[in-house]
Design an enzyme around this catalytic site. Structure first.
Site, PDB file in Angstrom:
ATOM      1  CE  LYS A  95      12.135  -3.874   3.709  1.00  0.00           C
ATOM      2  NZ  LYS A  95      13.513  -3.483   4.111  1.00  0.00           N
ATOM      3  CB  CYS A 117      14.663   2.446   8.942  1.00  0.00           C
ATOM      4  SG  CYS A 117      14.668   2.545   7.392  1.00  0.00           S
TER       5      CYS A 117
HETATM    6  C1  DHB Z   1      15.366  -0.305   5.515  1.00  0.00           C
HETATM    7  C2  DHB Z   1      16.678  -0.234   5.580  1.00  0.00           C
HETATM    8  C3  DHB Z   1      16.770  -0.638   7.158  1.00  0.00           C
HETATM    9  O1  DHB Z   1      18.216  -0.814   7.592  1.00  0.00           O
HETATM   10  C4  DHB Z   1      15.785  -0.916   7.996  1.00  0.00           C
HETATM   11  O2  DHB Z   1      16.079  -1.027   9.290  1.00  0.00           O
HETATM   12  C5  DHB Z   1      14.605  -0.715   7.531  1.00  0.00           C
HETATM   13  C6  DHB Z   1      14.256  -0.454   6.008  1.00  0.00           C
HETATM   14  C7  DHB Z   1      14.792  -0.272   3.939  1.00  0.00           C
HETATM   15  O3  DHB Z   1      15.690   0.660   3.338  1.00  0.00           O
HETATM   16  O4  DHB Z   1      14.032  -0.792   3.281  1.00  0.00           O
END
Ligand code: DHB
Length: 338
Positions: free
Chosen positions: A44, A146
């Protein structure tokens, strides 16, 4: 890219991994990816400190229509959790640590903290080589796309900022590698947002080509879409008045265009990881045909669970067999034009 990742990317039945954000936040989820058929583990996207993320509901999928929306807001256990996990767990496949932070400086701080760890605590000089706990097969995927941090732009759309970011990454690596046994060991890629205009493909690729980027992952979700539930006349997620990153089958054509344009415009030594709209082996075949060396699966993985890797591998092999292709290289990047 080091030999192991490179060979796993070249291995036709081992080119499918999770997309960052999909079932890769907790130890339990990462452990499941470790024993799955995923060819690599992507973490993540992380920040310096742990984060709870946005208010729920923050993820919604309409499986029938092949669309998802998310505005998670970067919930994660903090960079050090993912770094320690990758360092200490017995993982026999490439590890991609996704670094986001809420700003470039936060991301660079995370990177510097990790590199400092490399050099110090457990590295001992032995017969002129360092035996250290350098995490083998660790790669960095800097997230430049993001869409869900309120008030923060998607870096991949701010070209000057992206240029500065890449310049800083290379400077940090060069400084670190000077006189170091880690020379050429630090490999990184970037996760891009989708581009929709030829001038943007040109500008982005010109910038990326100047730097020591090993791979480019395209694409992240299509930012700030809106899904509406007709019956209740409401948005389906809470944050940002319903706006969120769109994933799933509906983004495949945009993903394929980005993979193919980047393959045409980037240096040959930059690998491309295709991401977007993959639900079947045929989708993967198309990504590879467009130029992808490997692929990531997001929405489909969340909806189906880790068994999707096994199914997707089988479906890809089946379509390759039907077409008489033995290796990924037999068709990689060989899309035909009319
Ligand atoms: C999140 C969403 C994304 O597309 C990303 O690249 C990184 C984080 C998020 O909302 O946590």
């Amino acid at each position: 890219m080091n030999d192991r990742l490179y060979s796993s990317l070249l291995n036709y039945n081992g080119c499918i991994m999770n997309a960052s954000g999909a079932l890769c936040m907790s130890k339990d989820e990462l452990d499941k990816l470790n024993i799955s058929e995923s060819c690599a583990i992507v973490s993540k996207s992380c920040s310096l400190e742990p984060r709870n993320g946005n208010q729920e509901p923050r993820w919604y999928a309409d499986i029938e229509n092949g669309i998802s929306i998310n505005s998670m807001g970067l919930p994660n256990l903090g960079y050090n959790f993912y770094y320690q996990y990758f360092k200490n767990r017995d993982i026999q496949k490439p590890k991609l640590m996704s670094i986001a932070g809420t700003s470039m400086n936060e991301a660079l701080d995370i990177f510097k903290l990790i590199l400092n760890e490399y050099e110090f605590p457990n590295a001992i000089l032995h017969d002129n080589i360092y035996l250290s706990d350098y995490p083998d097969n660790l790669f960095f995927e800097f997230n430049m796309s993001c869409p869900n941090i309120v008030g923060k732009p998607q870096i991949g759309y701010e070209f000057n900022y992206m240029n500065e970011y890449l310049n800083n990454i290379d400077t940090i690596i060069n400084t670190f590698q000077k006189n170091s046994i880690f020379k050429n060991k630090i490999k990184y890629g970037i996760k891009l947002p989708p581009y929709f205009d030829v001038s943007h493909f040109n500008t982005a690729s010109e910038i990326i080509n100047k730097y020591n980027v090993s791979f480019v992952t395209c694409i992240n979700s299509i930012g700030n879409g809106l899904i509406i539930d007709t019956a209740s006349e409401t948005v389906v997620i809470k944050p940002k008045e319903g706006l969120g990153g769109i994933g799933g089958k509906v983004i495949k054509s945009t993903a394929l265009a980005n993979v193919n344009m980047m393959r045409k415009l980037l240096r040959d030594d930059i690998h491309i990881i295709g991401c977007g709209g993959i639900e079947t082996g045929e989708d993967i075949f198309q990504h590879i045909l467009a130029g992808a060396d490997a692929v990531q699966v997001g929405t489909c993985l969340v909806n189906e669970g880790i068994n999707c890797f096994d199914r997707l591998n089988r479906e890809l092999i089946q379509i390759m067999n039907q077409k008489g292709y033995q290796f990924k290289n037999d068709f990689k990047g060989k899309l035909k034009f009319l």
